[in-house]
Motif scaffolding. Sequence first.
Motif, mmCIF file in Angstrom:
data_model
loop_
_atom_site.group_PDB
_atom_site.id
_atom_site.type_symbol
_atom_site.label_atom_id
_atom_site.label_comp_id
_atom_site.label_asym_id
_atom_site.label_seq_id
_atom_site.Cartn_x
_atom_site.Cartn_y
_atom_site.Cartn_z
ATOM 1 N N LYS A 231 -13.955 5.434 -8.153
ATOM 2 C CA LYS A 231 -12.969 4.353 -8.191
ATOM 3 C C LYS A 231 -11.865 4.771 -9.153
ATOM 4 C CE LYS A 231 -16.386 0.791 -7.298
ATOM 5 N NZ LYS A 231 -17.093 -0.369 -7.860
ATOM 6 N N ILE A 232 -10.625 4.630 -8.703
ATOM 7 C CA ILE A 232 -9.472 5.034 -9.503
ATOM 8 C C ILE A 232 -8.599 3.815 -9.750
ATOM 9 C CG2 ILE A 232 -7.435 6.530 -9.586
ATOM 10 C CD1 ILE A 232 -8.990 8.385 -7.586
ATOM 11 N N SER A 233 -8.178 3.663 -10.993
ATOM 12 C CA SER A 233 -7.339 2.544 -11.391
ATOM 13 C C SER A 233 -6.143 3.091 -12.159
ATOM 14 C CB SER A 233 -8.144 1.589 -12.268
ATOM 15 O OG SER A 233 -7.323 0.560 -12.751
ATOM 16 N N LEU A 234 -4.954 2.656 -11.775
ATOM 17 C CA LEU A 234 -3.719 3.126 -12.392
ATOM 18 C C LEU A 234 -2.961 1.960 -13.001
ATOM 19 C CD1 LEU A 234 -2.659 5.113 -9.239
ATOM 20 C CD2 LEU A 234 -3.597 6.156 -11.285
ATOM 21 N N GLU A 235 -2.510 2.122 -14.213
ATOM 22 C CA GLU A 235 -1.582 1.195 -14.864
ATOM 23 C C GLU A 235 -0.378 2.035 -15.238
ATOM 24 O OE1 GLU A 235 -1.815 -2.064 -14.989
ATOM 25 O OE2 GLU A 235 -3.835 -2.053 -14.136
ATOM 26 N N ILE A 236 0.710 1.854 -14.530
ATOM 27 C CA ILE A 236 1.871 2.724 -14.677
ATOM 28 C C ILE A 236 3.031 1.965 -15.305
ATOM 29 C CG2 ILE A 236 3.582 4.095 -13.406
ATOM 30 C CD1 ILE A 236 1.338 4.378 -11.221
ATOM 31 N N GLN A 237 3.605 2.577 -16.323
ATOM 32 C CA GLN A 237 4.861 2.082 -16.871
ATOM 33 C C GLN A 237 5.878 3.203 -16.693
ATOM 34 O OE1 GLN A 237 6.524 1.104 -21.150
ATOM 35 N NE2 GLN A 237 4.922 -0.359 -20.569
ATOM 36 N N ALA A 238 7.053 2.852 -16.202
ATOM 37 C CA ALA A 238 8.075 3.841 -15.943
ATOM 38 C C ALA A 238 9.398 3.408 -16.557
ATOM 39 C CB ALA A 238 8.241 4.035 -14.434
ATOM 40 N N VAL A 239 10.203 4.409 -16.922
ATOM 41 C CA VAL A 239 11.494 4.181 -17.548
ATOM 42 C C VAL A 239 12.586 4.500 -16.520
ATOM 43 C CG1 VAL A 239 13.014 4.879 -19.437
ATOM 44 C CG2 VAL A 239 10.521 4.888 -19.755
ATOM 45 N N LYS A 240 13.536 3.597 -16.415
ATOM 46 C CA LYS A 240 14.638 3.827 -15.477
ATOM 47 C C LYS A 240 15.428 5.050 -15.904
ATOM 48 C CE LYS A 240 18.349 1.368 -13.121
ATOM 49 N NZ LYS A 240 19.091 0.090 -13.070
ATOM 50 N N ALA A 241 15.650 5.948 -14.962
ATOM 51 C CA ALA A 241 16.364 7.197 -15.263
ATOM 52 C C ALA A 241 17.826 6.933 -15.518
ATOM 53 C CB ALA A 241 16.201 8.175 -14.094
ATOM 54 N N ASP B 38 0.863 -1.176 0.000
ATOM 55 C CA ASP B 38 0.000 0.000 0.000
ATOM 56 C C ASP B 38 0.894 1.219 0.000
ATOM 57 O OD1 ASP B 38 -2.337 -1.472 0.067
ATOM 58 O OD2 ASP B 38 -2.553 -1.344 2.237
ATOM 59 N N VAL B 39 0.686 2.084 -0.976
ATOM 60 C CA VAL B 39 1.407 3.351 -1.027
ATOM 61 C C VAL B 39 0.446 4.400 -0.493
ATOM 62 C CG1 VAL B 39 2.552 5.048 -2.486
ATOM 63 C CG2 VAL B 39 2.786 2.599 -2.998
ATOM 64 N N ILE B 40 0.779 4.946 0.664
ATOM 65 C CA ILE B 40 -0.065 5.938 1.318
ATOM 66 C C ILE B 40 0.517 7.305 1.026
ATOM 67 C CG2 ILE B 40 -0.935 6.778 3.530
ATOM 68 C CD1 ILE B 40 0.155 3.237 3.407
ATOM 69 N N GLY B 41 -0.351 8.247 0.712
ATOM 70 C CA GLY B 41 0.164 9.569 0.407
ATOM 71 C C GLY B 41 -0.910 10.611 0.361
ATOM 72 N N SER C 56 0.610 -1.520 -10.989
ATOM 73 C CA SER C 56 -0.817 -1.204 -11.046
ATOM 74 C C SER C 56 -1.255 -0.807 -9.646
ATOM 75 C CB SER C 56 -1.636 -2.393 -11.563
ATOM 76 O OG SER C 56 -1.466 -3.507 -10.727
ATOM 77 N N ALA C 57 -2.319 -0.005 -9.577
ATOM 78 C CA ALA C 57 -2.812 0.456 -8.280
ATOM 79 C C ALA C 57 -4.290 0.787 -8.385
ATOM 80 C CB ALA C 57 -2.026 1.686 -7.808
ATOM 81 N N THR C 58 -4.976 0.655 -7.273
ATOM 82 C CA THR C 58 -6.381 1.042 -7.199
ATOM 83 C C THR C 58 -6.630 1.775 -5.890
ATOM 84 O OG1 THR C 58 -7.014 -1.047 -6.155
ATOM 85 C CG2 THR C 58 -7.185 -0.926 -8.570
ATOM 86 N N THR C 59 -7.647 2.609 -5.907
ATOM 87 C CA THR C 59 -8.113 3.269 -4.693
ATOM 88 C C THR C 59 -9.540 3.743 -4.939
ATOM 89 O OG1 THR C 59 -7.517 4.835 -2.942
ATOM 90 C CG2 THR C 59 -7.337 5.638 -5.196
ATOM 91 N N LEU D 194 -3.134 3.789 -1.975
ATOM 92 C CA LEU D 194 -3.095 3.117 -3.271
ATOM 93 C C LEU D 194 -2.697 1.669 -3.031
ATOM 94 C CD1 LEU D 194 -1.129 5.751 -5.397
ATOM 95 C CD2 LEU D 194 -3.605 5.410 -5.299
ATOM 96 N N HIS D 195 -3.572 0.752 -3.370
ATOM 97 C CA HIS D 195 -3.292 -0.676 -3.242
ATOM 98 C C HIS D 195 -2.543 -1.078 -4.518
ATOM 99 C CE1 HIS D 195 -5.984 -0.586 0.147
ATOM 100 N NE2 HIS D 195 -6.907 -0.032 -0.626
ATOM 101 N N THR D 196 -1.262 -1.396 -4.384
ATOM 102 C CA THR D 196 -0.415 -1.553 -5.558
ATOM 103 C C THR D 196 0.060 -2.979 -5.777
ATOM 104 O OG1 THR D 196 1.645 -1.097 -4.393
ATOM 105 C CG2 THR D 196 0.447 0.807 -5.250
#
Length: 183
Positions: free
Chosen positions: A173-183, A107-110, A143-146, A123-125
């Motif tokens: 309801k919020i749904s996230l599908e995140i793709q990230a690139v390594k810096a 869980d990412v809390i913020g 992925s995350a939902t809240t 965010l339940h990730t």
Amino acid sequence: MSNSTEATSGVTTWNIDPAHTTVEFSVKHLMISTVRGHFGAVTGTIALDEANPLNSTVTAEIDVTSIDTRQAQRDEHLRSADFFDVAQFPSIKFTSTRVERDGDHYDVIGNLTIRDVTKEVVLHTSDEGRAGDPWGGQRAAFSATTKVDRRDFGLTYNQVLETGGVMVGTDIKISLEIQAVKA
């Protein structure tokens, strides 16, 4: 120096790829059906501590003008002062404050800020994995939902129906599908 710090701390920085990231939401309409939409413009950074994910952090910003519900008139109404008021509050922001383990997930809390109102959300990730891309980069996916009550953020517009219900539900309801690139 950053490679040395990265190797010592185990923290890697990942930049959210807006072209491969989806921020979707859904809300009840007329109390019987669900309307879905998404935001097309999101940026942010994930500082991922692979050795101890509880030390990871996330920041993200969404351009509210990029809202899309597949209906132009509704999108304009959502951008208006009745809802997001993009003229005064053009972005939604999230900054993590801590990460907690929840079984096999985290869980990412913020702090989520909408319309200059900040509330804590969870965010339940899920970590969806890592892969190399065809251009020599490294990718990570999450992925995350809240769920939030829109009224908590000053999104109070509604219309009472003749049947006694309301036009727009309060739970989003919020749904996230995140793709990230390594810096």
